[in-house]
Write a protein that holds these residues in place. Structure first.
Motif, PDB file in Angstrom:
ATOM      1  N   ILE A 219       0.620  -0.946   0.139  1.00 60.16           N
ATOM      2  CA  ILE A 219       0.075   0.154   0.034  1.00 60.16           C
ATOM      3  C   ILE A 219       0.990   1.181   0.240  1.00 60.16           C
ATOM      4  N   GLY A 220       1.218   1.985  -0.555  1.00 63.33           N
ATOM      5  CA  GLY A 220       1.560   3.133  -1.295  1.00 63.33           C
ATOM      6  C   GLY A 220       1.374   4.120   0.286  1.00 63.33           C
ATOM      7  N   ASP A 221       2.321   5.113   0.643  1.00 60.01           N
ATOM      8  CA  ASP A 221       2.066   6.085   1.303  1.00 60.01           C
ATOM      9  C   ASP A 221       0.761   6.959   1.182  1.00 60.01           C
ATOM     10  N   ALA A 222       0.816   7.532  -0.725  1.00 64.06           N
ATOM     11  CA  ALA A 222       0.111   8.298  -0.945  1.00 64.06           C
ATOM     12  C   ALA A 222      -1.163   7.848  -0.457  1.00 64.06           C
ATOM     13  N   TYR A 223      -1.906   6.703  -0.977  1.00 62.79           N
ATOM     14  CA  TYR A 223      -3.594   5.621  -0.936  1.00 62.79           C
ATOM     15  C   TYR A 223      -3.777   5.874   0.310  1.00 62.79           C
ATOM     16  N   LYS A 224      -2.076   5.930   1.572  1.00 65.58           N
ATOM     17  CA  LYS A 224      -3.104   5.060   2.569  1.00 65.58           C
ATOM     18  C   LYS A 224      -3.957   5.437   2.917  1.00 65.58           C
ATOM     19  N   LYS A 225      -4.277   6.362   3.512  1.00 67.52           N
ATOM     20  CA  LYS A 225      -4.811   6.845   4.325  1.00 67.52           C
ATOM     21  C   LYS A 225      -6.716   6.863   3.748  1.00 67.52           C
ATOM     22  N   ASP A 226      -6.725   6.706   2.089  1.00 66.95           N
ATOM     23  CA  ASP A 226      -8.580   6.880   2.260  1.00 66.95           C
ATOM     24  C   ASP A 226      -8.451   5.020   2.405  1.00 66.95           C
ATOM     25  N   PHE A 227      -7.820   4.220   1.471  1.00 62.35           N
ATOM     26  CA  PHE A 227      -7.561   2.803   1.946  1.00 62.35           C
ATOM     27  C   PHE A 227      -7.955   2.553   3.421  1.00 62.35           C
ATOM     28  N   PHE A 228      -8.024   2.611   4.177  1.00 64.36           N
ATOM     29  CA  PHE A 228      -7.632   2.280   5.543  1.00 64.36           C
ATOM     30  C   PHE A 228      -8.946   2.752   5.878  1.00 64.36           C
ATOM     31  N   ASP A 229      -9.177   4.035   5.534  1.00 63.16           N
ATOM     32  CA  ASP A 229     -10.770   4.955   5.620  1.00 63.16           C
ATOM     33  C   ASP A 229     -11.780   3.474   5.367  1.00 63.16           C
ATOM     34  N   PHE A 230     -11.460   3.722   3.872  1.00 64.17           N
ATOM     35  CA  PHE A 230     -12.514   2.335   3.872  1.00 64.17           C
ATOM     36  C   PHE A 230     -12.061   1.301   4.843  1.00 64.17           C
ATOM     37  N   ILE A 231     -11.584   0.459   4.752  1.00 65.97           N
ATOM     38  CA  ILE A 231     -11.412  -0.067   5.611  1.00 65.97           C
ATOM     39  C   ILE A 231     -12.264  -0.520   7.141  1.00 65.97           C
ATOM     40  N   ASN A 232     -12.101   0.582   7.904  1.00 67.22           N
ATOM     41  CA  ASN A 232     -12.368   1.121   8.724  1.00 67.22           C
ATOM     42  C   ASN A 232     -13.785   1.339   9.329  1.00 67.22           C
ATOM     43  N   ALA A 233     -13.925   1.623   7.890  1.00 69.27           N
ATOM     44  CA  ALA A 233     -15.269   1.924   7.297  1.00 69.27           C
ATOM     45  C   ALA A 233     -16.346   0.588   7.470  1.00 69.27           C
ATOM     46  N   LYS A 234     -15.663  -0.508   7.254  1.00 68.14           N
ATOM     47  CA  LYS A 234     -16.137  -1.522   6.202  1.00 68.14           C
ATOM     48  C   LYS A 234     -16.085  -2.479   7.847  1.00 68.14           C
ATOM     49  N   MET A 235     -15.363  -2.490   8.973  1.00 69.88           N
ATOM     50  CA  MET A 235     -15.148  -3.078   9.641  1.00 69.88           C
ATOM     51  C   MET A 235     -16.851  -3.087  10.836  1.00 69.88           C
ATOM     52  N   LEU A 236     -17.191  -4.342  11.475  1.00 68.33           N
ATOM     53  CA  LEU A 236     -17.630  -4.795  12.592  1.00 68.33           C
ATOM     54  C   LEU A 236     -18.212  -3.871  13.773  1.00 68.33           C
ATOM     55  N   SER A 237     -17.337  -3.717  13.585  1.00 66.82           N
ATOM     56  CA  SER A 237     -17.382  -2.924  15.189  1.00 66.82           C
ATOM     57  C   SER A 237     -15.581  -1.991  15.223  1.00 66.82           C
ATOM     58  N   ILE A 238     -15.068  -1.294  15.560  1.00 58.98           N
ATOM     59  CA  ILE A 238     -13.930  -0.391  15.360  1.00 58.98           C
ATOM     60  C   ILE A 238     -13.755   0.357  17.063  1.00 58.98           C
ATOM     61  N   PRO A 239     -13.241  -0.710  18.051  1.00 59.70           N
ATOM     62  CA  PRO A 239     -12.953  -0.234  19.612  1.00 59.70           C
ATOM     63  C   PRO A 239     -12.073   0.677  19.603  1.00 59.70           C
ATOM     64  N   PRO A 240     -12.217   2.126  20.917  1.00 63.71           N
ATOM     65  CA  PRO A 240     -11.628   3.390  19.969  1.00 63.71           C
ATOM     66  C   PRO A 240      -9.977   2.827  19.585  1.00 63.71           C
ATOM     67  N   ASP A 241      -9.855   1.777  20.414  1.00 65.57           N
ATOM     68  CA  ASP A 241      -8.396   1.572  20.594  1.00 65.57           C
ATOM     69  C   ASP A 241      -7.433   1.014  19.455  1.00 65.57           C
ATOM     70  N   SER A 242      -8.365   0.277  18.676  1.00 63.35           N
ATOM     71  CA  SER A 242      -7.980  -0.263  17.231  1.00 63.35           C
ATOM     72  C   SER A 242      -8.536  -0.191  15.979  1.00 63.35           C
ATOM     73  N   THR A 243      -8.606   1.258  16.164  1.00 64.48           N
ATOM     74  CA  THR A 243      -8.667   1.461  14.326  1.00 64.48           C
ATOM     75  C   THR A 243      -7.267   1.018  13.470  1.00 64.48           C
ATOM     76  N   ILE A 244      -7.382   1.006  12.703  1.00 62.68           N
ATOM     77  CA  ILE A 244      -6.144   0.750  11.679  1.00 62.68           C
ATOM     78  C   ILE A 244      -5.119   2.053  10.416  1.00 62.68           C
TER      79      ILE A 244
END
Length: 245
Positions: A219-244
């Motif tokens: 995953i390239g640095d320039a695309y990392k934030k958008d990609f992980f925003d998408f992944i985090n949005a698809k997670m079933l649950s996101i505890p406060p200390d576990s966002t990737i």
């Protein structure tokens, strides 16, 4: 179209966001509130795709409200204080905008959400097929986009990798392919790679695994934030200390 709710105890801040939203074709105002409690009820009733949420408000802060708003609504935080950014991202917000919100910075944030929104939408039956230029002059090849696993960019052409290991060379740049395929479940994760989300099997640190491919893709640095925003949005649950990411 993405429906928006604005919650901010300052009317002038709401007015500025309303003005920005009116200039973006895929955004629509669903409601506004200066009272956070009423705003919370508005979000529950309207179920908007996007909530612009002020951090510092009386009775109920934006950070407290993050824990109460359904994960079906994406959040963009707005505040005059930079120190709230880290805490906001721990709750997987789309972005963090400093007041007074500048239009270009606003546009960058909502475009990021639009990319996520398009990736989440299922493609209709007629959208499954695409045509690409091949090595042979004048020849167009019809491809079922559901069978593309990933696309590799090489200078002025690209290699389309299919699920049967077939490779198709097309004289298109990744930028053109990314714009055409984003609504069909494809995401650019590197200056040289676009991946199919339906063939994505795992995320391992800063690498992704693609079905039936032995080697992971970085995953390239320039695309990392958008990609992980998408992944985090698809997670079933996101505890406060576990966002990737």
């Amino acid at each position: 179209m993405i429906d928006c709710v604005i919650i901010d105890d300052e009317q002038h801040a709401i007015d500025l966001l309303v003005q920005h939203i009116s200039q973006v074709h895929f955004l629509r105002i669903a409601g506004t509130a200066t009272n956070p409690v009423k705003g919370l009820q508005m979000v529950a009733d309207l179920k908007p795709g996007l909530v612009f949420l002020d951090v510092q408000m009386p009775h109920l802060t934006g950070i407290e409200m993050l824990k109460l708003i359904s994960k079906d609504s994406h959040i963009i935080l707005t505040t005059a204080y930079k120190e709230y950014a880290l805490e906001g991202f721990e709750h997987a917000v789309v972005d963090y905008l400093l007041k007074p919100v500048q239009f270009l910075r606003f546009l960058k944030a909502v475009n990021r959400l639009w990319t996520i929104h398009n990736s989440l939408r299922p493609a209709s039956e007629q959208d499954h097929y695409v045509f690409v230029k091949t090595e042979q002059k004048g020849k167009l090849l019809k491809i079922d986009s559901r069978r593309i696993t990933y696309i590799e960019g090489l200078s002025n052409y690209a290699i389309i990798h299919m699920d049967d290991k077939k490779k198709i060379i097309t004289y298109l740049k990744l930028k053109e392919l990314s714009e055409s395929l984003s609504a069909r479940g494809f995401v650019r994760i590197h200056k040289s790679f676009i991946i199919s989300l339906s063939h994505l099997t795992a995320v391992e640190g800063n690498m992704v695994r693609i079905l039936n491919e032995e080697q992971p893709i970085a995953i390239g640095d320039a695309y990392k934030k958008d990609f992980f925003d998408f992944i985090n949005a698809k997670m079933l649950s996101i505890p406060p200390d576990s966002t990737i990411g």
